[in-house]
Design an enzyme around this catalytic site. Structure first.
Site, PDB file in Angstrom:
ATOM      1  N   ARG A 107       0.828  -1.207   0.000  1.00  0.00           N
ATOM      2  CA  ARG A 107       0.000   0.000   0.000  1.00  0.00           C
ATOM      3  C   ARG A 107       0.861   1.255   0.000  1.00  0.00           C
ATOM      4  NH1 ARG A 107      -3.901   1.000   4.507  1.00  0.00           N
ATOM      5  NH2 ARG A 107      -2.114   0.405   5.808  1.00  0.00           N
ATOM      6  N   SER A 123       7.434  -4.770   7.363  1.00  0.00           N
ATOM      7  CA  SER A 123       7.036  -5.688   8.440  1.00  0.00           C
ATOM      8  C   SER A 123       7.814  -7.000   8.421  1.00  0.00           C
ATOM      9  CB  SER A 123       5.537  -5.949   8.343  1.00  0.00           C
ATOM     10  OG  SER A 123       4.830  -4.745   8.367  1.00  0.00           O
ATOM     11  N   ASP A 162       5.511  -2.502  11.533  1.00  0.00           N
ATOM     12  CA  ASP A 162       4.058  -2.363  11.625  1.00  0.00           C
ATOM     13  C   ASP A 162       3.569  -2.322  13.068  1.00  0.00           C
ATOM     14  OD1 ASP A 162       4.720  -5.001  12.060  1.00  0.00           O
ATOM     15  OD2 ASP A 162       3.169  -5.838  10.787  1.00  0.00           O
TER      16      ASP A 162
END
Length: 704
Positions: free
Chosen positions: A311, A375, A429
Site C-alpha cells: 500500500r 514488516s 508495523d
C-alpha cells in the site's frame, strides 16, 4: 457435568459425571413459598414440582388465565369479559407477545382485521374467540402485560437456576472465570420471542464470572440418544481419545508463568550489548524516542509492505482536530515471482507503484516525508537506516538480507529519476500500531499485532538498551517476539503438529513462537489435528478426503467461523462438506473443540508474552501498579469471536498489578507510519530550536 469427587453416592474421584438435577422439584419443601403468588398456589395447591409449575410451558398459560380472571373480577377490563370456562394456552403467550410486542397499535377490534387473522392463523382465531370479543385496545394492552409478566418471571427464575449451576461448576473447578456451553431445547425457549434474551440477561447478572454460550439442540431426544449410544457402544473411549490428542494444547497457569519467565530472560539477553547476537528475541531499537503529544502536523507519505499486497498512502496530520486523516491510498499486488525474485525487482516494483500514486495526485513535483512500514525482522541503525535480518511471510527475495532497505528503496526511486522523497522514517508495523493508537491515547506505550504474523513493541528505558548510547529517556523496542523459541526453549510445549508446520515452512526453525499462535499457521495446525483424528477413526468415520489432505486447505478464518456462538456448528457442516467430507453432529462438535483448543492456546501464549512486557514496564519504573494502553491490530485479534476475551483474561491472571486498556488500531501500518515520521519531525524541530537558543546564548556571552 459435576466433579465425581462431589458425588458421594458414586465411587471415584477423577473426571466428571453428568447429573440430572430434576430441578423441577425445587421448592417442594416450602423453600419457594415467599415467591409463590396466589395464582401459583391455586394451580399447585399440593406443592409438588413447585419450580416447574412456576416456569414450565405446561403451566404458564394457566397462570395467565388465572390472572385474567382475577382482573375480570376486579372489573379492570373495558369491554373484555372472561369466565371460568375459557382456556388460555401457553402458546397464546408467545403469539400475543410476538404480535403485540412488535406493534400494539396493530391490534384492534376492526372486523376486517379479525377476519384476516382468523383466515391466516387458527391459533389467533382461538385467542380472539377465547377473549370473548368485542374488546378494546386497552384490554389488549392489559392482556399483553399479563403475558409479559408471566413469561418474564419464568425466564428470570429459569436463569436463576442456570446461574446457580454455572457458579457451582466454576467453584468446583477453582476457576476465576468459566467459559462453558449450554445445550438448550424446549418450545418455551425456542418459540417465545423474548424468553431466551431475558434468560441470558439475567444469567449475566447472577453469574458475572461465567460466560455461557447457548446452543439450541437439534432433536436432542433422538440425536442426543444416538450420540450417547455411540459413546457407550464401542465408542465409549472416543471423548477420552480426542482429549488425549488435544491435551498438549492445554497449558496450565503454572506453565504459562514458566513460559513468561523464559521470555523475560530472553528479552534481557536481546537488550544486552554482548548477548544480543545469541538472543532469539532480538529486542531491536527503533530509534523512536517518544510517543505522540498532539502537536504533530503536516502531510506525509506512507508505504506499507508486509504481505502479498503493498500500500501507498497520503496522510494528513491535523493538529487542531487531533486527527490522522487518510487522504488517498492505492493498493498494489505483489506477484509470487517478485516475492521470490531479486531485491532489485521488489524495490523497482514498489517505486513504480509509488510513482503511479504520486502522478494520479499530481504530487510528483513535491518532496514529502515518508514513513516506510517494512514488516520483517530488521535491525535498525537509525530512524532512516534498517538492515533486514531475514525474510518471513513467504518472501525470499535475494540480495536483501543484510542490506539497508531504506537505501534500496532510494536507489530504486533514483533509477527512475522522475520524482524524489524527503526524510524517511523506518517503521515496523507494530510500532506503527502503537503510534497510531498513541495519537488517540497518549498512555499507549505498547503495540501488539496478532494476525498473519505476530509481534510487539513497547517503550523501554534507554539505560537498559545497551546497544544505544544514553541514559535518559525511553526508546521504542521492537521485540520481534515471533522468534521466541528459536533456540529450542519452547520444545516442551511444541506439539507434533507444530513441528510438522515448522518443518514444512519456508524457514524451518525460525519464528517458532509465531508459528504456534499466528493466523498464517493456525489453520494448518488445525488441519493436521483433524487428519490425525480421522486416521485414528475418531472423526469422519475414519474417512479422509483429498481436499483435507491438501496442505493449507483448512484456512485460519474457518476457525473463527466455526467458533461463532450461534452459527458455528452449521458453518462447520458447510466447511467440512466443501472439503468433501461426510459429517454428522458429533464430527462438527469435535471439529469445534479442536478449533477452540488451538485458538485458546494461541490467545494464552500471546497473553503470556504481553503480560511479560507489562510486568517489565512496571518493574522498570518502580511502580506498585501500572496503568497503560496497548494498541492492537491483526485479523486474529479483531475477527475471532473469543480471542480478545481469552487473551485479556489470561493477561489479568499473569499481570495482576497491571491495569491494561486495549485500543484497536486504525490502520497502524499506514497512518501509524506517518505518525512516526511526524513525531520524528517534531523532535528534530525541537532539537533545532534548542540548538538555535544555545547558539544565541553563546553569542550573548561572547558579546558580554
Amino acid at each position: 457435568m459435576e466433579e465425581m469427587r462431589n458425588i458421594e453416592r458414586v465411587e471415584g474421584e477423577d473426571r466428571c459425571m453428568c447429573i440430572n438435577t430434576e430441578c423441577g422439584g425445587f421448592g417442594d419443601d416450602g423453600s419457594l413459598e415467599f415467591t409463590r403468588t396466589e395464582f401459583d398456589k391455586t394451580l399447585n395447591s399440593e406443592a409438588q414440582q413447585t419450580f416447574e409449575k412456576m416456569i414450565g410451558g405446561k403451566y404458564l398459560g394457566e397462570i395467565a388465565r388465572l390472572v385474567l380472571m382475577k382482573l375480570n373480577q376486579l372489573k379492570l377490563f373495558e369491554r373484555l369479559s372472561v369466565d371460568k370456562g375459557f382456556v388460555f394456552e401457553t402458546k397464546y403467550i408467545s403469539d400475543i407477545e410476538k404480535a403485540w410486542g412488535q406493534s400494539l397499535t396493530q391490534i384492534n377490534a376492526s372486523a376486517s382485521f379479525k377476519a384476516q387473522r382468523q383466515r391466516k392463523q387458527r391459533k389467533d382465531q382461538e385467542i380472539l374467540t377465547c377473549l370473548k370479543l368485542p374488546f378494546s385496545l386497552v384490554d389488549c394492552e392489559i392482556v399483553y402485560l399479563v403475558c409479559k409478566a408471566v413469561s418474564k418471571r419464568a425466564a428470570k427464575l429459569c436463569a436463576a437456576g442456570l446461574a446457580t449451576i454455572g457458579n457451582c461448576i466454576r467453584g468446583s473447578r477453582g476457576l476465576d472465570k468459566l467459559c462453558i456451553n449450554v445445550g438448550v431445547d424446549g418450545s418455551v425457549y425456542t418459540e417465545h420471542p423474548k424468553f431466551s434474551e431475558r434468560l441470558k440477561e439475567t444469567v449475566a447478572i447472577l453469574a458475572p464470572k461465567c460466560k455461557l454460550t447457548f446452543h439450541v439442540s437439534e432433536d436432542g431426544s433422538r440425536r442426543g440418544a444416538a450420540i450417547l449410544a455411540a459413546m457407550t457402544q464401542g465408542r465409549a473411549d472416543q471423548p477420552k481419545q480426542v482429549e488425549v490428542c488435544l491435551q498438549p494444547f492445554r497449558l496450565s497457569v503454572e506453565k504459562l508463568q514458566d513460559v513468561s519467565s523464559r521470555l523475560r530472560k530472553d528479552m534481557i539477553r536481546g537488550l544486552g550489548k554482548h548477548t544480543h547476537c545469541r538472543a532469539p528475541v532480538k529486542m531491536l531499537p527503533t530509534f523512536v524516542r517518544a510517543i505522540p503529544d498532539g502537536r504533530e502536523k503536516g502531510d506525509f507519505l506512507a508505504l506499507d509492505l508486509g504481505g502479498t499486497n503493498f500500500r501507498v498512502l497520503r496522510v494528513r496530520v491535523v493538529e487542531e482536530m487531533q486527527k490522522l486523516l487518510k487522504m488517498d491510498s492505492k493498493i498494489c499486488a505483489i506477484p509470487q515471482e517478485i516475492m521470490l525474485g531479486t531485491g532489485e525487482q521488489l524495490f523497482d516494483h514498489i517505486a513504480a507503484c509509488l510513482a503511479e500514486f504520486l502522478e494520479s495526485l499530481e504530487l510528483k513535483d513535491q518532496t514529502l516525508p515518508l514513513g516506510f512500514t517494512f514488516s520483517f525482522p530488521c535491525e535498525q541503525k537509525d530512524i532512516d537506516k534498517s538492515i533486514l535480518i531475514h525474510w518471513t511471510k513467504g518472501f525470499n527475495c535475494s540480495g536483501v538480507v543484510g542490506e539497508d532497505v531504506v537505501r534500496l528503496l532510494r536507489e530504486a526511486i533514483h533509477r527512475r529519476g522522475d520524482y524524489d522523497i524527503g526524510s524517511v522514517a523506518m517503521v515496523n508495523d507494530t510500532v506503527g500500531t502503537m503510534m497510531s493508537c498513541g495519537y488517540r491515547d497518549q498512555s499507549c506505550e505498547i503495540g501488539m499485532i496478532i494476525g498473519t504474523g505476530t509481534n510487539a513493541c513497547y517503550m523501554e528505558e534507554i539505560k537498559n538498551v545497551k546497544r544505544v548510547e544514553g541514559e535518559d529517556g525511553r526508546m521504542c523496542i521492537n521485540t520481534e517476539w515471533g522468534g521466541f523459541g528459536d533456540d529450542g526453549s519452547l520444545k516442551d510445549i511444541q506439539t507434533e503438529f507444530d513441528l510438522v508446520v515448522d518443518g514444512d515452512s519456508l524457514n524451518p526453525g525460525v519464528h517458532v513462537f509465531e508459528k504456534m499462535i499466528s493466523g498464517m499457521y493456525l489453520g494448518e495446525i488445525a488441519r493436521l489435528v483433524l487428519v490425525k483424528l480421522a486416521r485414528d477413526k475418531l472423526l469422519f468415520g475414519g474417512d479422509l478426503s483429498v481436499a483435507l489432505l491438501t496442505q493449507d486447505s483448512f484456512e485460519t478464518r474457518f476457525i473463527s467461523e466455526i467458533e461463532e456462538e450461534n452459527t458455528g456448528l452449521q458453518k462447520a457442516q458447510e466447511i467440512l462438506s466443501e472439503l468433501d467430507l461426510t459429517v454428522g453432529p458429533v464430527d462438527c462438535q469435535i471439529v469445534r473443540l479442536v478449533c477452540d483448543s488451538l485458538s485458546t492456546r494461541s490467545a494464552q501464549l500471546c497473553a503470556t508474552a504481553l503480560a511479560t512486557i507489562a510486568n517489565r514496564i512496571r518493574v522498570n519504573r518502580g511502580l506498585d501498579h501500572l496503568s497503560t494502553t496497548v494498541g492492537v491490530d491483526g485479523t486474529v485479534y479483531k475477527k475471532h469471536p473469543n480471542f480478545s476475551e481469552k487473551l485479556q483474561e489470561t493477561v489479568r491472571i499473569l499481570a495482576p498489578k497491571c491495569d491494561i486498556t486495549y485500543l484497536v488500531s486504525d490502520d497502524g501500518s499506514g497512518k501509524g507510519a506517518a505518525m512516526v515520521t511526524a513525531v520524528a519531525q517534531r523532535l528534530a524541530m525541537q532539537s533545532r530550536i534548542l540548538e538555535d537558543i544555545d547558539g544565541e546564548e553563546e553569542e550573548e556571552d561572547q558579546e558580554n
